[in-house]
Design an enzyme around this catalytic site. Structure first.
Site, PDB file in Angstrom:
ATOM      1  N   ARG A   1      22.857  -7.698  26.303  1.00 42.69           N
ATOM      2  CA  ARG A   1      23.806  -7.207  25.755  1.00 42.69           C
ATOM      3  C   ARG A   1      23.177  -6.455  24.495  1.00 42.69           C
ATOM      4  NH1 ARG A   1      29.708  -9.485  25.379  1.00 42.69           N
ATOM      5  NH2 ARG A   1      30.892  -7.563  24.909  1.00 42.69           N
TER       6      ARG A   1
ATOM      7  N   GLU B   1      34.405  -3.496  36.794  1.00 49.45           N
ATOM      8  CA  GLU B   1      33.056  -2.800  36.423  1.00 49.45           C
ATOM      9  C   GLU B   1      31.786  -3.588  36.817  1.00 49.45           C
ATOM     10  OE1 GLU B   1      32.837  -2.733  32.110  1.00 49.45           O
ATOM     11  OE2 GLU B   1      34.407  -1.169  31.915  1.00 49.45           O
TER      12      GLU B   1
ATOM     13  N   LYS C   1      28.659  -5.588  36.725  1.00 47.60           N
ATOM     14  CA  LYS C   1      28.129  -6.540  35.629  1.00 47.60           C
ATOM     15  C   LYS C   1      26.691  -6.409  35.563  1.00 47.60           C
ATOM     16  CE  LYS C   1      28.260 -11.158  34.039  1.00 47.60           C
ATOM     17  NZ  LYS C   1      26.908 -11.116  33.450  1.00 47.60           N
TER      18      LYS C   1
ATOM     19  N   GLU D   1      25.027  -2.912  27.763  1.00 49.55           N
ATOM     20  CA  GLU D   1      23.902  -3.605  28.423  1.00 49.55           C
ATOM     21  C   GLU D   1      22.625  -3.008  28.536  1.00 49.55           C
ATOM     22  OE1 GLU D   1      24.674  -6.751  28.850  1.00 49.55           O
ATOM     23  OE2 GLU D   1      23.387  -7.768  30.535  1.00 49.55           O
TER      24      GLU D   1
ATOM     25  N   LYS E   1      34.530 -12.800  34.708  1.00 51.51           N
ATOM     26  CA  LYS E   1      33.276 -12.351  35.361  1.00 51.51           C
ATOM     27  C   LYS E   1      33.169 -12.831  36.946  1.00 51.51           C
ATOM     28  CE  LYS E   1      30.986 -15.808  32.318  1.00 51.51           C
ATOM     29  NZ  LYS E   1      29.880 -16.030  31.311  1.00 51.51           N
TER      30      LYS E   1
ATOM     31  N   LYS F   1      38.491  -6.331  34.146  1.00 50.90           N
ATOM     32  CA  LYS F   1      39.246  -5.984  32.951  1.00 50.90           C
ATOM     33  C   LYS F   1      40.622  -5.581  32.878  1.00 50.90           C
ATOM     34  CE  LYS F   1      34.474  -5.531  30.795  1.00 50.90           C
ATOM     35  NZ  LYS F   1      33.753  -4.550  29.991  1.00 50.90           N
TER      36      LYS F   1
END
Ligand code: ATP
Length: 628
Positions: free
Chosen positions: A283, A276, A278, A337, A460, A441
């Protein structure tokens, strides 16, 4: 048998005695034993007071997300000690310089005082209630009222109770009692107290119960609810009575840093995974309760509703509609986010723009920086916690029940490419789209949502760090250097530290003087003025060396995100001392300020173990830089 008379309230002295025992050891097992024993006595004889014992041990006045806490400054505490003992502030300051701890100064000062009457013993309930009142004092003459309240407690202190009381007022107990120890102690204490035949429970039962309590708490971090449920229903069935609840923020799942795409592929070999974008913002955990209340919480469980009234007013509209026009998602918790957004150009703006947004009392009309919310996970939906479902299942529910809105609400962009070339292309695309890199993930296996865990199931990958340190570090400002030349009047550089969770110490790691804008230098100098302290705290680990010694010391307050060329062993800096080399600590080479991390508390800074891990990873991967 408890150490206090049965039928009487739990005295504060009983807690302080346990604190004494705890502070005399570094053994987690012993600390667990002392706390368990204390909690068993309270559960058996004064169950209604357990919650006060737990909060006072944690040095909190309620659930973390309510933000009700004490963190009184040095000057007000000095004043209170001076008034209650009749000593001069000047003398107290000299003692503080020598002892490095206000708590010790209070005990020393009380010891010098002659008292005519034996004070009425303080109780847990009274101390907790008075500290709660203290925390809610605001407005005119609040300082004098606070001093009076502290005094009313100080006069009741005997032995070294004043030490813990003053440290509680300052906001940190510093006895090595971590929250990770309180939960297992509670679980063990309830299990022991629940035994009918006075026999000790089996080891296996204790371990099982500890896991239950930890899991439940990670989804519902509220001790009042947890303790009430354990008192009523016991531990074994706790999960049925305490579930993730919209309105109560859970601790977010965190990711592991990586330094190369090959490292990602090695980790996820034979597993389905997803990449995905970032996003580079803040957050935002977004809650909608069945009663129609909305909340926005930070990474740190801080209520951000005042900062984001615009998001708050839109939350109800995030849901998709069913055929009758009713929202499909009636209650939910989204992990997202919040990112600065250029409405005209329809694109993401850098984090620096978001950071100019006011933190408090923003009204919808005066918002200069618009934000778009990018949702990447769904943790609760219409009465059901989804944390144990796989990411693939959660994502399917997210897409089914929510609807993107241009520039206001969107789904995190993702791609299922699985070879190095695909991932590299997607990483490049994320940078073109103003993101920080990728989050990789697991999708099916080991793909539940793990609240509060830094999990290896989320990696990450930050573009900037692929060939550098692997991740930035979040470090605490503990000292300042007076600026010269163009920086006259401000601090020109800072002494930074990482946090060692084991010893609860801040360990100096480097000086930083680059990467600051003029506005930043001015802002930090102003902010830090009210956090200057007379000398280094007893829990600062540093070497008194001309290359290190700062001109001014600060309380741990500000956290800076720092990028560095690499990490190196250092004879003068103390970070991760003993982890890699028994004589040397670790320092950063060419550190540069990136941004202020005001969503992190000093104790959440990069810790000594992470510093040591980054050092090891750098040396391990130093050779395969070229592979990616
Ligand atoms: P730490 O450094 O302790 O890991 P951090 O907040 O600094 O915490 P980051 O290195 O910034 O963590 O990486 C994780 C953060 O990335 C998340 O907390 C979240 O705010 C942000 N983020 C952006 N996009 C995503 C995404 N698609 N999935 C998960 N997190 C994302």
């Amino acid at each position: 048998m408890p150490s206090w008379p049965i039928g009487k309230d739990v005295p504060y002295s009983a807690l302080c005695e346990v604190f004494d025992e705890v502070s005399e050891t570094r053994s987690r097992l012993l600390i667990l034993k002392y706390m368990t024993r204390f909690f068993v006595d309270i559960i058996r004889h004064n169950p209604q007071e357990l919650v006060y014992a737990v909060y006072l041990s944690l040095n909190r006045l309620g659930p973390e997300y309510e933000g009700k806490e004490l963190g009184l400054g040095e000057s007000i505490l000095l004043k209170a000690i001076a008034q209650s003992t009749g000593r001069e502030v000047k003398m107290l300051k000299a003692d503080l310089q020598r002892l490095g701890d206000l708590g010790e100064v209070a005990v020393l000062s009380r010891g010098k005082q002659r008292t005519m009457f034996k004070p009425k013993p303080l109780t847990l309930r009274h101390v907790f209630k008075t500290l709660s009142e203290l925390a809610s004092i605001t407005g005119s003459s609040s300082q004098a009222k606070k001093v009076d309240k502290i005094n009313s407690l100080l006069v009741g202190c005997t032995d070294n109770q004043a030490k813990y009381l003053i440290r509680s007022c300052a906001g940190k107990l510093r006895i090595g009692l971590a929250e990770q120890t309180i939960l297992p102690s509670l679980a063990q204490a309830f299990t022991i107290a629940e035994q009918k035949n006075n026999k000790l429970p089996s080891e296996e039962k204790l371990v099982r119960h500890i896991e239950i309590v930890k899991q439940v708490f990670s989804e519902l971090p509220n001790y009042d609810r947890l303790i009430e449920a354990m008192l009523t229903h016991g531990v074994a069935n706790l999960a049925e009575h305490c579930e993730l609840t919209p309105g109560i923020p859970l601790k977010p799942m965190l990711a592991h840093p990586t330094k190369s795409l090959t490292e990602v592929l090695d980790r996820f070999e034979n597993m389905m995974f997803t990449c995905e974008y970032k996003y580079d913002g803040e957050r935002a955990q977004i809650h909608r309760t069945p009663a129609g209340q909305s909340f926005v919480y930070s990474r740190n469980s801080e209520n951000l509703s005042q900062k984001y009234p615009d998001i708050l007013s839109r939350i109800a509209s995030f849901s998709a509609k069913d055929a009758d026009g009713n929202p499909k998602a009636k209650s939910f918790v989204l992990d997202c986010e919040a990112v600065a957004w250029d409405r005209q150009a329809g694109k993401i703006l850098p984090f620096q723009v978001l950071s100019t947004r006011k933190r408090k009392n923003t009204t919808d009309e005066e918002i200069a920086v618009q934000v778009c919310v990018f949702a990447f996970d769904l943790l609760y939906l219409n009465g059901e916690a989804l944390t144990r479902k796989t990411l693939r299942e959660r994502r399917a529910l997210l897409y089914e029940h929510f609807e993107a809105q241009d520039g206001r609400f969107a789904f995190a962009v993702h791609s299922e490419g699985s070879n190095v070339n695909d991932i590299q292309e997607f990483l490049d695309a994320s940078i073109v789209d103003a993101c920080e890199g990728l989050m990789v993930k697991t999708l099916d296996r080991d793909a539940s949502y793990e609240p509060s865990r830094r999990s290896r199931n989320w990696l990450k990958v930050k573009k900037d760090y692929l060939s550098g340190v692997g991740d930035s570090l979040d470090l605490v400002v503990i000292g300042g250097y007076i600026g010269k030349g163009k920086r006259t009047g401000w601090y020109g550089g800072y002494l930074l530290a990482c946090y060692d969770e084991e010893s609860e110490a801040y360990q100096a790691i480097c000086k930083v003087g680059t990467g600051f804008s003029e506005e930043n230098l001015k802002l930090f100098s102003e902010t830090l003025q009210s956090h200057i302290i007379s000398g280094p705290r007893s829990y600062y680990e540093w070497t008194d060396h001309p290359l290190v010694r700062p001109d001014v010391w600060f309380e741990p307050k500000l956290v800076f995100e720092i990028k560095a060329a690499d990490l190196s062993l250092s004879p003068v800096h103390k970070a991760a001392y003993g982890h890699i080399d028994s004589e040397k600590g670790i320092s950063l080479r060419f550190p540069r300020f990136l941004r202020l991390r005001d969503d992190k508390a000093p104790e959440q800074a990069t810790n000594a173990t992470q510093v040591a891990d980054l050092f090891r990873a750098q040396n391990r991967h130093g050779d395969d830089k070229d592979k990616d």
